[in-house]
Design a protein around this motif. Structure first.
Motif, PDB file in Angstrom:
ATOM      1  N   ALA A 231       0.837  -1.207   0.000  1.00  0.00           N
ATOM      2  CA  ALA A 231       0.000   0.000   0.000  1.00  0.00           C
ATOM      3  C   ALA A 231       0.865   1.248   0.000  1.00  0.00           C
ATOM      4  O   ALA A 231       0.629   2.188  -0.785  1.00  0.00           O
ATOM      5  CB  ALA A 231      -0.923  -0.019   1.212  1.00  0.00           C
ATOM      6  N   ALA A 232       1.888   1.302   0.866  1.00  0.00           N
ATOM      7  CA  ALA A 232       2.753   2.480   0.930  1.00  0.00           C
ATOM      8  C   ALA A 232       3.590   2.608  -0.335  1.00  0.00           C
ATOM      9  O   ALA A 232       3.777   3.722  -0.857  1.00  0.00           O
ATOM     10  CB  ALA A 232       3.652   2.385   2.162  1.00  0.00           C
ATOM     11  N   ARG A 233       4.089   1.494  -0.849  1.00  0.00           N
ATOM     12  CA  ARG A 233       4.886   1.526  -2.085  1.00  0.00           C
ATOM     13  C   ARG A 233       4.081   2.146  -3.219  1.00  0.00           C
ATOM     14  O   ARG A 233       4.567   3.014  -3.959  1.00  0.00           O
ATOM     15  CB  ARG A 233       5.302   0.100  -2.460  1.00  0.00           C
ATOM     16  CG  ARG A 233       6.074  -0.019  -3.767  1.00  0.00           C
ATOM     17  CD  ARG A 233       6.018  -1.445  -4.289  1.00  0.00           C
ATOM     18  NE  ARG A 233       4.644  -1.855  -4.588  1.00  0.00           N
ATOM     19  CZ  ARG A 233       4.296  -3.097  -4.933  1.00  0.00           C
ATOM     20  NH1 ARG A 233       5.220  -4.048  -5.002  1.00  0.00           N
ATOM     21  NH2 ARG A 233       3.041  -3.399  -5.209  1.00  0.00           N
ATOM     22  N   ASP A 234       2.828   1.693  -3.381  1.00  0.00           N
ATOM     23  CA  ASP A 234       1.997   2.197  -4.472  1.00  0.00           C
ATOM     24  C   ASP A 234       1.641   3.668  -4.281  1.00  0.00           C
ATOM     25  O   ASP A 234       1.632   4.444  -5.246  1.00  0.00           O
ATOM     26  CB  ASP A 234       0.726   1.352  -4.588  1.00  0.00           C
ATOM     27  CG  ASP A 234       1.007  -0.090  -4.995  1.00  0.00           C
ATOM     28  OD1 ASP A 234       2.157  -0.368  -5.417  1.00  0.00           O
ATOM     29  OD2 ASP A 234       0.098  -0.928  -4.876  1.00  0.00           O
ATOM     30  N   MET A 235       1.336   4.069  -3.052  1.00  0.00           N
ATOM     31  CA  MET A 235       1.022   5.479  -2.805  1.00  0.00           C
ATOM     32  C   MET A 235       2.224   6.375  -3.089  1.00  0.00           C
ATOM     33  O   MET A 235       2.093   7.453  -3.680  1.00  0.00           O
ATOM     34  CB  MET A 235       0.583   5.672  -1.353  1.00  0.00           C
ATOM     35  CG  MET A 235      -0.797   5.162  -1.021  1.00  0.00           C
ATOM     36  SD  MET A 235      -1.205   5.648   0.685  1.00  0.00           S
ATOM     37  CE  MET A 235      -2.642   4.615   0.998  1.00  0.00           C
ATOM     38  N   LEU A 236       3.406   5.939  -2.657  1.00  0.00           N
ATOM     39  CA  LEU A 236       4.608   6.753  -2.833  1.00  0.00           C
ATOM     40  C   LEU A 236       5.029   6.852  -4.298  1.00  0.00           C
ATOM     41  O   LEU A 236       5.791   7.753  -4.667  1.00  0.00           O
ATOM     42  CB  LEU A 236       5.755   6.195  -1.988  1.00  0.00           C
ATOM     43  CG  LEU A 236       5.548   6.293  -0.471  1.00  0.00           C
ATOM     44  CD1 LEU A 236       6.658   5.560   0.267  1.00  0.00           C
ATOM     45  CD2 LEU A 236       5.491   7.751  -0.022  1.00  0.00           C
ATOM     46  N   MET A 253       2.387  -1.161   9.878  1.00  0.00           N
ATOM     47  CA  MET A 253       3.356  -0.073   9.967  1.00  0.00           C
ATOM     48  C   MET A 253       4.771  -0.551   9.660  1.00  0.00           C
ATOM     49  O   MET A 253       5.577   0.190   9.079  1.00  0.00           O
ATOM     50  CB  MET A 253       3.293   0.545  11.359  1.00  0.00           C
ATOM     51  CG  MET A 253       4.186   1.752  11.555  1.00  0.00           C
ATOM     52  SD  MET A 253       3.657   3.169  10.575  1.00  0.00           S
ATOM     53  CE  MET A 253       4.431   4.514  11.494  1.00  0.00           C
ATOM     54  N   LEU A 254       5.078  -1.780  10.036  1.00  0.00           N
ATOM     55  CA  LEU A 254       6.396  -2.331   9.724  1.00  0.00           C
ATOM     56  C   LEU A 254       6.597  -2.396   8.214  1.00  0.00           C
ATOM     57  O   LEU A 254       7.691  -2.125   7.704  1.00  0.00           O
ATOM     58  CB  LEU A 254       6.550  -3.715  10.352  1.00  0.00           C
ATOM     59  CG  LEU A 254       6.441  -3.773  11.885  1.00  0.00           C
ATOM     60  CD1 LEU A 254       6.516  -5.219  12.363  1.00  0.00           C
ATOM     61  CD2 LEU A 254       7.512  -2.922  12.545  1.00  0.00           C
ATOM     62  N   GLY A 255       5.521  -2.745   7.472  1.00  0.00           N
ATOM     63  CA  GLY A 255       5.597  -2.766   6.015  1.00  0.00           C
ATOM     64  C   GLY A 255       5.689  -1.368   5.432  1.00  0.00           C
ATOM     65  O   GLY A 255       6.403  -1.140   4.441  1.00  0.00           O
ATOM     66  N   VAL A 256       4.963  -0.416   6.027  1.00  0.00           N
ATOM     67  CA  VAL A 256       5.032   0.975   5.570  1.00  0.00           C
ATOM     68  C   VAL A 256       6.457   1.499   5.728  1.00  0.00           C
ATOM     69  O   VAL A 256       7.014   2.135   4.824  1.00  0.00           O
ATOM     70  CB  VAL A 256       4.024   1.846   6.347  1.00  0.00           C
ATOM     71  CG1 VAL A 256       4.260   3.321   6.084  1.00  0.00           C
ATOM     72  CG2 VAL A 256       2.594   1.457   5.982  1.00  0.00           C
ATOM     73  N   ARG A 257       7.069   1.228   6.875  1.00  0.00           N
ATOM     74  CA  ARG A 257       8.451   1.675   7.094  1.00  0.00           C
ATOM     75  C   ARG A 257       9.385   1.066   6.047  1.00  0.00           C
ATOM     76  O   ARG A 257      10.271   1.759   5.516  1.00  0.00           O
ATOM     77  CB  ARG A 257       8.913   1.302   8.496  1.00  0.00           C
ATOM     78  CG  ARG A 257      10.353   1.716   8.792  1.00  0.00           C
ATOM     79  CD  ARG A 257      10.727   1.502  10.244  1.00  0.00           C
ATOM     80  NE  ARG A 257      10.673   0.097  10.628  1.00  0.00           N
ATOM     81  CZ  ARG A 257      10.925  -0.335  11.871  1.00  0.00           C
ATOM     82  NH1 ARG A 257      11.214   0.538  12.843  1.00  0.00           N
ATOM     83  NH2 ARG A 257      10.865  -1.625  12.152  1.00  0.00           N
ATOM     84  N   GLU A 261      11.683   3.235   3.337  1.00  0.00           N
ATOM     85  CA  GLU A 261      13.141   3.082   3.252  1.00  0.00           C
ATOM     86  C   GLU A 261      13.571   2.610   1.874  1.00  0.00           C
ATOM     87  O   GLU A 261      14.593   3.086   1.339  1.00  0.00           O
ATOM     88  CB  GLU A 261      13.610   2.108   4.330  1.00  0.00           C
ATOM     89  CG  GLU A 261      13.461   2.665   5.746  1.00  0.00           C
ATOM     90  CD  GLU A 261      13.753   1.651   6.828  1.00  0.00           C
ATOM     91  OE1 GLU A 261      13.893   0.445   6.496  1.00  0.00           O
ATOM     92  OE2 GLU A 261      13.831   2.050   8.013  1.00  0.00           O
ATOM     93  N   GLU A 262      12.809   1.704   1.257  1.00  0.00           N
ATOM     94  CA  GLU A 262      13.152   1.225  -0.086  1.00  0.00           C
ATOM     95  C   GLU A 262      13.045   2.339  -1.129  1.00  0.00           C
ATOM     96  O   GLU A 262      13.714   2.291  -2.167  1.00  0.00           O
ATOM     97  CB  GLU A 262      12.253   0.053  -0.478  1.00  0.00           C
ATOM     98  CG  GLU A 262      12.588  -1.236   0.262  1.00  0.00           C
ATOM     99  CD  GLU A 262      11.686  -2.394  -0.135  1.00  0.00           C
ATOM    100  OE1 GLU A 262      10.791  -2.185  -0.981  1.00  0.00           O
ATOM    101  OE2 GLU A 262      11.887  -3.493   0.404  1.00  0.00           O
ATOM    102  N   VAL A 266      13.272   8.980   4.344  1.00  0.00           N
ATOM    103  CA  VAL A 266      13.457   8.823   5.792  1.00  0.00           C
ATOM    104  C   VAL A 266      12.111   9.028   6.472  1.00  0.00           C
ATOM    105  O   VAL A 266      11.467  10.076   6.302  1.00  0.00           O
ATOM    106  CB  VAL A 266      14.483   9.833   6.337  1.00  0.00           C
ATOM    107  CG1 VAL A 266      14.588   9.719   7.868  1.00  0.00           C
ATOM    108  CG2 VAL A 266      15.848   9.609   5.696  1.00  0.00           C
ATOM    109  N   LEU A 267      11.687   8.020   7.252  1.00  0.00           N
ATOM    110  CA  LEU A 267      10.428   8.107   7.976  1.00  0.00           C
ATOM    111  C   LEU A 267      10.541   9.153   9.076  1.00  0.00           C
ATOM    112  O   LEU A 267      11.486   9.150   9.861  1.00  0.00           O
ATOM    113  CB  LEU A 267      10.084   6.744   8.583  1.00  0.00           C
ATOM    114  CG  LEU A 267       8.695   6.613   9.219  1.00  0.00           C
ATOM    115  CD1 LEU A 267       7.605   6.729   8.164  1.00  0.00           C
ATOM    116  CD2 LEU A 267       8.564   5.278   9.955  1.00  0.00           C
ATOM    117  N   GLY A 268       9.582  10.065   9.116  1.00  0.00           N
ATOM    118  CA  GLY A 268       9.601  11.138  10.094  1.00  0.00           C
ATOM    119  C   GLY A 268      10.198  12.419   9.563  1.00  0.00           C
ATOM    120  O   GLY A 268      10.006  13.483  10.149  1.00  0.00           O
TER     121      GLY A 268
END
Length: 341
Positions: A231-236, A253-257, A261-262, A266-268
């Motif tokens: 989900a995060a990969r596609d949104m980004l 959230m672990l997958g989002v992080r 990173e990939e 940088v998260l945050g």
């Protein structure tokens, strides 16, 4: 120590001791207190099978898990909830029965439990919108309490829930205050009541700030690490990606992080994220500054309190239903920061 020895020690008949320990009204409060104190002092544990024969109760509380949710059996959220419930059951002299059934056999499982006298009551987990199990259990006549709520169900029932709508509205407001306007939602399956309420809170908060919810920034699925990553990969990868993401589970959230990173971000700093954290035993985020900003509640505590609720329903089935709404705390961690320019 057995019942005969305890009765001899107290100078009472075995019948009186048994009835005192099982809560019969024909035993005086003074005698009941004396018997219970002696039982505790001598670590007396009644024979649960004998109790069941004497009282007509199984001293067992059931949890039915449909196979469509079989991942729940190894999910740390489910494990912590069951651990909390188990602590209350044990203290009250109850056992637990977990039954894994095919989704098409769920109704039959409830009927079987009632017919065979396997359980005295049930906890219903993961309520769906307009959940048919509530009417079914009322019809069957088994005491129950619900972990969550079922939007669309009008009949009264006992439940304990987290205020998911308010928690996600608060998290969205926090991100908007940091300057974020493109905020994604990585949600659970929205046929589930908790996910429906979380999306409500998210959308209401956006609209209150004059931001139109964007369907491109919303995802729903079973809450796994790989789903969070996808989900995060596609949104980004969108032409206008989110600068912040609201996440329905610390597991997601672990997958989002990982996706952040990939992407070389940088998260945050480059992307902010807020998760819902059930304060899990094996995924505790208790450092001086938590890794993740989170709306936090204890699912273990929810298990303890809901188990007490269903035991009270068993003891007093005609009592008014109890509803308990818990508020989540907003914990600030390192996964959020001002929106990048």
């Amino acid at each position: 120590m057995n019942l005969k020895q305890l009765s001899s020690l107290l100078g009472l008949s075995q019948t009186t001791v048994s009835r005192a320990l099982n809560g019969y009204a024909d035993v005086s409060e003074a005698t009941r207190a004396r018997v219970q104190a002696a039982a505790r002092a001598h670590d007396y544990r009644p024979n649960t099978r004998a109790q069941a024969l004497a009282t007509g109760r199984s001293r067992v509380i059931g949890h039915v898990v449909p196979k469509i949710s079989s991942h729940a059996m190894v999910n740390p959220i489910f494990a912590d909830f069951i651990a909390g419930a188990g602590e209350t059951y044990s203290a009250a002299g109850y056992e637990m029965l977990i039954s894994l059934v095919d989704i098409t056999e769920e109704e039959k499982a409830y009927h079987s439990m009632k017919r065979r006298g396997l359980v005295d009551g049930l906890i219903v987990s993961a309520p769906r919108m307009n959940d048919p199990r509530i009417a079914l259990l009322d019809e069957i006549g088994l005491p129950y309490a619900v972990h969550g709520r079922a939007t669309g169900t009008t009949r009264p029932y006992s439940w304990l829930d987290v205020n998911n709508r308010r928690a996600f509205a608060r998290a969205t407001n926090f991100l908007v205050d940091l300057g974020h306007r493109r905020i994604g939602l990585v949600n659970g399956l929205e046929k589930m009541d908790f996910a429906h309420r979380r999306r409500q809170g998210y959308e209401e908060a956006l609209r209150a700030h004059g931001i139109s919810p964007d369907p491109e920034l919303m995802r729903q699925d079973e809450m796994t690490e790989s789903y969070g990553w996808r989900a995060a990969r596609d949104m980004l990868a969108l032409p206008d990606p989110p600068t912040a993401i609201l996440v329905s589970s610390v597991i997601c959230m672990l997958g989002v992080r990982r996706a952040v990173e990939e992407a070389g971000l940088v998260l945050g700093r480059d992307v902010s994220a807020v998760t819902h954290d059930d304060q899990l035993s094996y995924l505790r985020d208790d450092g001086p500054v938590p890794a993740f900003t989170a709306t936090r509640s204890s699912v273990r505590e929810a298990g303890q309190r809901l188990a007490r609720m269903v035991i009270d329903r068993i003891d007093n089935p005609e009592a008014p239903h109890v509803q308990e709404l818990l508020e989540a705390d907003l914990i600030i961690g390192r996964s959020t920061g001002p929106a990048p320019r």
